[in-house]
Design a protein around this motif. Structure first.
Motif, PDB file in Angstrom:
ATOM      1  N   ASP A 235      -8.985  -0.263  21.335  1.00  0.00           N
ATOM      2  CA  ASP A 235      -9.438   0.521  20.191  1.00  0.00           C
ATOM      3  C   ASP A 235      -8.478   0.303  19.033  1.00  0.00           C
ATOM      4  O   ASP A 235      -7.261   0.186  19.228  1.00  0.00           O
ATOM      5  CB  ASP A 235      -9.484   2.008  20.538  1.00  0.00           C
ATOM      6  N   CYS A 236      -9.011   0.268  17.850  1.00  0.00           N
ATOM      7  CA  CYS A 236      -8.149   0.110  16.680  1.00  0.00           C
ATOM      8  C   CYS A 236      -8.687   0.943  15.521  1.00  0.00           C
ATOM      9  O   CYS A 236      -9.869   1.322  15.486  1.00  0.00           O
ATOM     10  CB  CYS A 236      -8.035  -1.358  16.279  1.00  0.00           C
ATOM     11  N   ARG A 237      -7.804   1.230  14.603  1.00  0.00           N
ATOM     12  CA  ARG A 237      -8.153   1.974  13.393  1.00  0.00           C
ATOM     13  C   ARG A 237      -7.599   1.183  12.211  1.00  0.00           C
ATOM     14  O   ARG A 237      -6.372   1.076  12.043  1.00  0.00           O
ATOM     15  CB  ARG A 237      -7.587   3.388  13.457  1.00  0.00           C
ATOM     16  N   ILE A 238      -8.473   0.619  11.420  1.00  0.00           N
ATOM     17  CA  ILE A 238      -8.083  -0.234  10.297  1.00  0.00           C
ATOM     18  C   ILE A 238      -8.249   0.533   9.005  1.00  0.00           C
ATOM     19  O   ILE A 238      -9.289   1.151   8.767  1.00  0.00           O
ATOM     20  CB  ILE A 238      -8.939  -1.516  10.240  1.00  0.00           C
ATOM     21  N   ARG A 239      -7.241   0.472   8.164  1.00  0.00           N
ATOM     22  CA  ARG A 239      -7.335   1.162   6.871  1.00  0.00           C
ATOM     23  C   ARG A 239      -6.832   0.253   5.768  1.00  0.00           C
ATOM     24  O   ARG A 239      -5.665  -0.170   5.782  1.00  0.00           O
ATOM     25  CB  ARG A 239      -6.514   2.456   6.898  1.00  0.00           C
ATOM     26  N   GLY A 240      -7.707  -0.083   4.842  1.00  0.00           N
ATOM     27  CA  GLY A 240      -7.291  -0.806   3.655  1.00  0.00           C
ATOM     28  C   GLY A 240      -6.665   0.146   2.661  1.00  0.00           C
ATOM     29  O   GLY A 240      -7.171   1.248   2.446  1.00  0.00           O
ATOM     30  N   VAL A 241      -5.537  -0.262   2.082  1.00  0.00           N
ATOM     31  CA  VAL A 241      -4.841   0.584   1.106  1.00  0.00           C
ATOM     32  C   VAL A 241      -4.699  -0.194  -0.198  1.00  0.00           C
ATOM     33  O   VAL A 241      -4.735  -1.427  -0.214  1.00  0.00           O
ATOM     34  CB  VAL A 241      -3.457   1.024   1.627  1.00  0.00           C
ATOM     35  N   PRO A 242      -4.562   0.504  -1.326  1.00  0.00           N
ATOM     36  CA  PRO A 242      -4.482  -0.172  -2.629  1.00  0.00           C
ATOM     37  C   PRO A 242      -3.274  -1.104  -2.720  1.00  0.00           C
ATOM     38  O   PRO A 242      -2.246  -0.900  -2.070  1.00  0.00           O
ATOM     39  CB  PRO A 242      -4.357   0.990  -3.626  1.00  0.00           C
ATOM     40  N   ILE A 243      -3.387  -2.130  -3.546  1.00  0.00           N
ATOM     41  CA  ILE A 243      -2.277  -3.031  -3.828  1.00  0.00           C
ATOM     42  C   ILE A 243      -1.087  -2.211  -4.335  1.00  0.00           C
ATOM     43  O   ILE A 243      -1.233  -1.363  -5.223  1.00  0.00           O
ATOM     44  CB  ILE A 243      -2.671  -4.081  -4.885  1.00  0.00           C
ATOM     45  N   GLY A 244       0.073  -2.443  -3.774  1.00  0.00           N
ATOM     46  CA  GLY A 244       1.266  -1.696  -4.158  1.00  0.00           C
ATOM     47  C   GLY A 244       1.607  -0.569  -3.211  1.00  0.00           C
ATOM     48  O   GLY A 244       2.649   0.067  -3.355  1.00  0.00           O
ATOM     49  N   SER A 245       0.758  -0.309  -2.220  1.00  0.00           N
ATOM     50  CA  SER A 245       1.020   0.777  -1.274  1.00  0.00           C
ATOM     51  C   SER A 245       2.090   0.410  -0.260  1.00  0.00           C
ATOM     52  O   SER A 245       2.935   1.241   0.100  1.00  0.00           O
ATOM     53  CB  SER A 245      -0.270   1.159  -0.538  1.00  0.00           C
ATOM     54  N   LEU A 246       2.064  -0.810   0.243  1.00  0.00           N
ATOM     55  CA  LEU A 246       3.041  -1.235   1.242  1.00  0.00           C
ATOM     56  C   LEU A 246       4.252  -1.908   0.599  1.00  0.00           C
ATOM     57  O   LEU A 246       5.382  -1.738   1.059  1.00  0.00           O
ATOM     58  CB  LEU A 246       2.385  -2.194   2.241  1.00  0.00           C
ATOM     59  N   VAL A 247       4.018  -2.695  -0.429  1.00  0.00           N
ATOM     60  CA  VAL A 247       5.100  -3.295  -1.215  1.00  0.00           C
ATOM     61  C   VAL A 247       4.988  -2.735  -2.626  1.00  0.00           C
ATOM     62  O   VAL A 247       4.144  -3.163  -3.412  1.00  0.00           O
ATOM     63  CB  VAL A 247       5.004  -4.835  -1.249  1.00  0.00           C
ATOM     64  N   PRO A 248       5.790  -1.733  -2.971  1.00  0.00           N
ATOM     65  CA  PRO A 248       5.663  -1.082  -4.274  1.00  0.00           C
ATOM     66  C   PRO A 248       5.785  -2.068  -5.437  1.00  0.00           C
ATOM     67  O   PRO A 248       6.623  -2.979  -5.401  1.00  0.00           O
ATOM     68  CB  PRO A 248       6.822  -0.076  -4.286  1.00  0.00           C
ATOM     69  N   ILE A 249       4.945  -1.880  -6.432  1.00  0.00           N
ATOM     70  CA  ILE A 249       4.967  -2.753  -7.611  1.00  0.00           C
ATOM     71  C   ILE A 249       6.351  -2.764  -8.250  1.00  0.00           C
ATOM     72  O   ILE A 249       6.842  -3.808  -8.688  1.00  0.00           O
ATOM     73  CB  ILE A 249       3.907  -2.309  -8.636  1.00  0.00           C
ATOM     74  N   GLU A 250       7.005  -1.615  -8.252  1.00  0.00           N
ATOM     75  CA  GLU A 250       8.329  -1.520  -8.878  1.00  0.00           C
ATOM     76  C   GLU A 250       9.338  -2.426  -8.185  1.00  0.00           C
ATOM     77  O   GLU A 250      10.243  -2.980  -8.817  1.00  0.00           O
ATOM     78  CB  GLU A 250       8.797  -0.058  -8.835  1.00  0.00           C
ATOM     79  N   ALA A 251       9.171  -2.624  -6.852  1.00  0.00           N
ATOM     80  CA  ALA A 251      10.074  -3.508  -6.116  1.00  0.00           C
ATOM     81  C   ALA A 251       9.893  -4.967  -6.521  1.00  0.00           C
ATOM     82  O   ALA A 251      10.805  -5.779  -6.369  1.00  0.00           O
ATOM     83  CB  ALA A 251       9.846  -3.353  -4.618  1.00  0.00           C
ATOM     84  N   LEU A 252       8.719  -5.295  -7.050  1.00  0.00           N
ATOM     85  CA  LEU A 252       8.425  -6.663  -7.464  1.00  0.00           C
ATOM     86  C   LEU A 252       8.809  -6.937  -8.916  1.00  0.00           C
ATOM     87  O   LEU A 252       9.013  -8.093  -9.294  1.00  0.00           O
ATOM     88  CB  LEU A 252       6.936  -6.955  -7.279  1.00  0.00           C
ATOM     89  N   THR A 253       8.875  -5.899  -9.720  1.00  0.00           N
ATOM     90  CA  THR A 253       9.045  -6.092 -11.161  1.00  0.00           C
ATOM     91  C   THR A 253      10.385  -5.627 -11.699  1.00  0.00           C
ATOM     92  O   THR A 253      10.736  -5.974 -12.832  1.00  0.00           O
ATOM     93  CB  THR A 253       7.937  -5.339 -11.924  1.00  0.00           C
ATOM     94  N   ARG A 254      11.125  -4.836 -10.956  1.00  0.00           N
ATOM     95  CA  ARG A 254      12.339  -4.231 -11.517  1.00  0.00           C
ATOM     96  C   ARG A 254      13.394  -5.284 -11.849  1.00  0.00           C
ATOM     97  O   ARG A 254      13.551  -6.269 -11.143  1.00  0.00           O
ATOM     98  CB  ARG A 254      12.914  -3.176 -10.589  1.00  0.00           C
ATOM     99  N   GLN A 255      14.092  -5.052 -12.911  1.00  0.00           N
ATOM    100  CA  GLN A 255      15.220  -5.869 -13.350  1.00  0.00           C
ATOM    101  C   GLN A 255      16.367  -4.914 -13.673  1.00  0.00           C
ATOM    102  O   GLN A 255      16.600  -4.562 -14.823  1.00  0.00           O
ATOM    103  CB  GLN A 255      14.847  -6.691 -14.596  1.00  0.00           C
ATOM    104  N   PRO A 256      17.083  -4.422 -12.649  1.00  0.00           N
ATOM    105  CA  PRO A 256      18.105  -3.393 -12.868  1.00  0.00           C
ATOM    106  C   PRO A 256      19.251  -3.899 -13.735  1.00  0.00           C
ATOM    107  O   PRO A 256      19.555  -5.095 -13.754  1.00  0.00           O
ATOM    108  CB  PRO A 256      18.588  -3.072 -11.449  1.00  0.00           C
TER     109      PRO A 256
END
Length: 440
Positions: free
Chosen positions: A397-418
């Motif tokens: 048995d499995c339960r599959i859930r699609g989540v919006p882009i940025g839910s697992l890898v946050p957009i801020e983690a991809l774009t930040r320039q500290p």
């Protein structure tokens, strides 16, 4: 030049068949054991090795595991004087106590020579982006030294620094015309996502990139195909090694991963029986032949592998290896073993048209829960397709859930320039003196 660096290392083409390769290995076994006997750990455990002359004789000696390496920390496996050491390294210590790894200058020549055999073919014309750890682990240093050895321009980007973000990597790839990247497979997908957020396309806007050398994670065929597809067909070449050994295997032009068995003896160990063989499926166990600072005798890496001796047009005449992973990359669910590699194959093949790059899964009772980032318009189709695939493949048995882009890898983690600053102690009026001493 040190004694170790003066050693003449074997070259591909020096042996013409398995018998000649075996002779090369057995010629080195006595010297390798003599070196090992200089280490405190082996002085206690090896005993008399004077009668060990053949590969079969090695089976009389005890194996050593990562737990033994941890127990010998920090200097129990050091087999040369401190004056002979070139570098000291440690594992990441994710399982508790770290393990040590030592290299003389000669040991580094061996490591670099093995590394540069890869079919990627580094040259002085290349710009090499090194995106694996530099801090204590040898993996980044291995690629860095290989780049210098071949004359390539090296970009020491690391992947454990807050300074070089994913967005910064995208900038480096473009601005410096990077031709080869040395990184973990997941990094390639993160860069592609960061490029997307910057308005770029990985398959179009990085024309200089000609190859990716993937290391540090299991690389299933499905993940390799995905990375190559995302990056517009750029070849992904695998390298396999460890903190304790450096490169153990590299990929030939035919796409096979070959063991460097001219530099060590490889065994396939059955942990249940203790018996070993040269081929088959089991745990990879090696005995180094040219490692002087830290010789390893029957070191069981505990990686599940399959070793074979196919006829390969590359002409290397070396065994082939498939790295199947460890129990840590699998789980039991209702009597069925679910492996990351098999599950990854379903995600990336069944959802190839939905653009899925990031997903996660966990056992929840008798059900496998899976979340995956997917665009809204593909969500329903992706969930249904993966649900059917998992049930057919594993019968669970499995339960599959699609989540919006940025839910697992946050957009801020991809774009930040500290912003990073140098430590300081004196501040002017209106300045934030909370930044004293720290770097950010």
């Amino acid at each position: 030049m040190t004694k170790a660096s003066a050693l003449e290392l074997p070259r591909v083409g020096q042996w013409h068949d398995a018998d000649e390769l075996r002779a090369l290995q057995e010629e080195r076994i006595p010297q390798a054991l003599e070196w090992a006997a200089e280490a405190p750990y082996y002085r206690r455990t090896l005993g008399d090795t004077s009668r060990v002359r053949t590969i079969e004789d090695l089976a009389e000696l005890p194996t050593i595991t990562k737990n033994d390496l941890r127990a010998a920390y920090p200097l129990g496996l050091l087999a040369v004087s401190r004056e002979r050491l070139a570098t000291y390294h440690e594992s990441s210590g994710t399982s508790g106590r770290p393990t040590s790894s030592f290299f003389t200058a000669g040991d580094w020549l061996d490591v670099v020579d093995r590394f540069t055999r890869s079919s990627i073919g580094l040259t002085a014309s290349d710009t090499l982006l090194v995106r694996t750890p530099y801090a204590m682990l040898p993996t980044g240093h291995q690629a860095h030294q290989a780049g210098l050895y071949t004359g390539a321009t090296v970009i020491p980007a690391d992947n454990r620094t807050l300074v070089v973000t994913h967005a910064r990597i995208v900038q480096l790839l473009r601005d410096l015309d990077v031709t080869v990247a040395w990184c973990m497979p997941t990094e390639c997908l993160l860069w592609a996502a960061a490029a997307r957020e910057a308005g770029l396309r990985a398959d179009r806007d990085f024309p200089a990139l000609r190859g990716i050398m993937a290391v540090g994670e299991p690389l299933s065929p499905a993940r390799r195909d995905l990375i190559q597809r995302v990056w517009g067909g750029v070849p992904v070449v695998q390298d396999y090694g460890s903190t304790e050994t450096g490169s153990l295997a590299g990929e030939c032009a035919q796409g096979r991963l070959h063991l460097w068995t001219d530099r060590f003896v490889a065994e396939v160990l059955d942990p249940a029986t203790g018996r070993s063989s040269a081929t088959g499926t089991g745990q990879l166990t090696i005995t180094t032949l040219y490692r002087e600072a830290m010789p390893l005798v029957r070191y069981n890496l505990e990686d599940q592998v399959r070793i074979s001796t196919p006829d390969c047009d590359c002409g290397w005449r070396l065994p082939a290896i498939e790295v199947l992973g460890r129990d840590a990359t699998s789980c039991m669910l209702g009597g069925t073993r679910i492996t990351q590699s098999a599950l990854e194959g379903l995600v990336y093949t069944r959802l190839a048209d939905q653009g899925v790059m990031f997903w996660r899964a966990r056992a929840a009772g008798t059900t496998l829960e899976i979340e995956l980032e997917v665009a809204d318009e593909h969500r329903g189709g992706a969930e249904d397709a993966l649900d059917e695939a998992v049930r057919d493949r594993f019968g669970i048995d499995c339960r599959i859930r699609g989540v919006p882009i940025g839910s697992l890898v946050p957009i801020e983690a991809l774009t930040r320039q500290p912003e990073f600053v140098k430590p300081r102690n004196l501040f002017g009026a209106g300045e934030d003196w909370n930044k004293a001493v720290t770097y950010w």
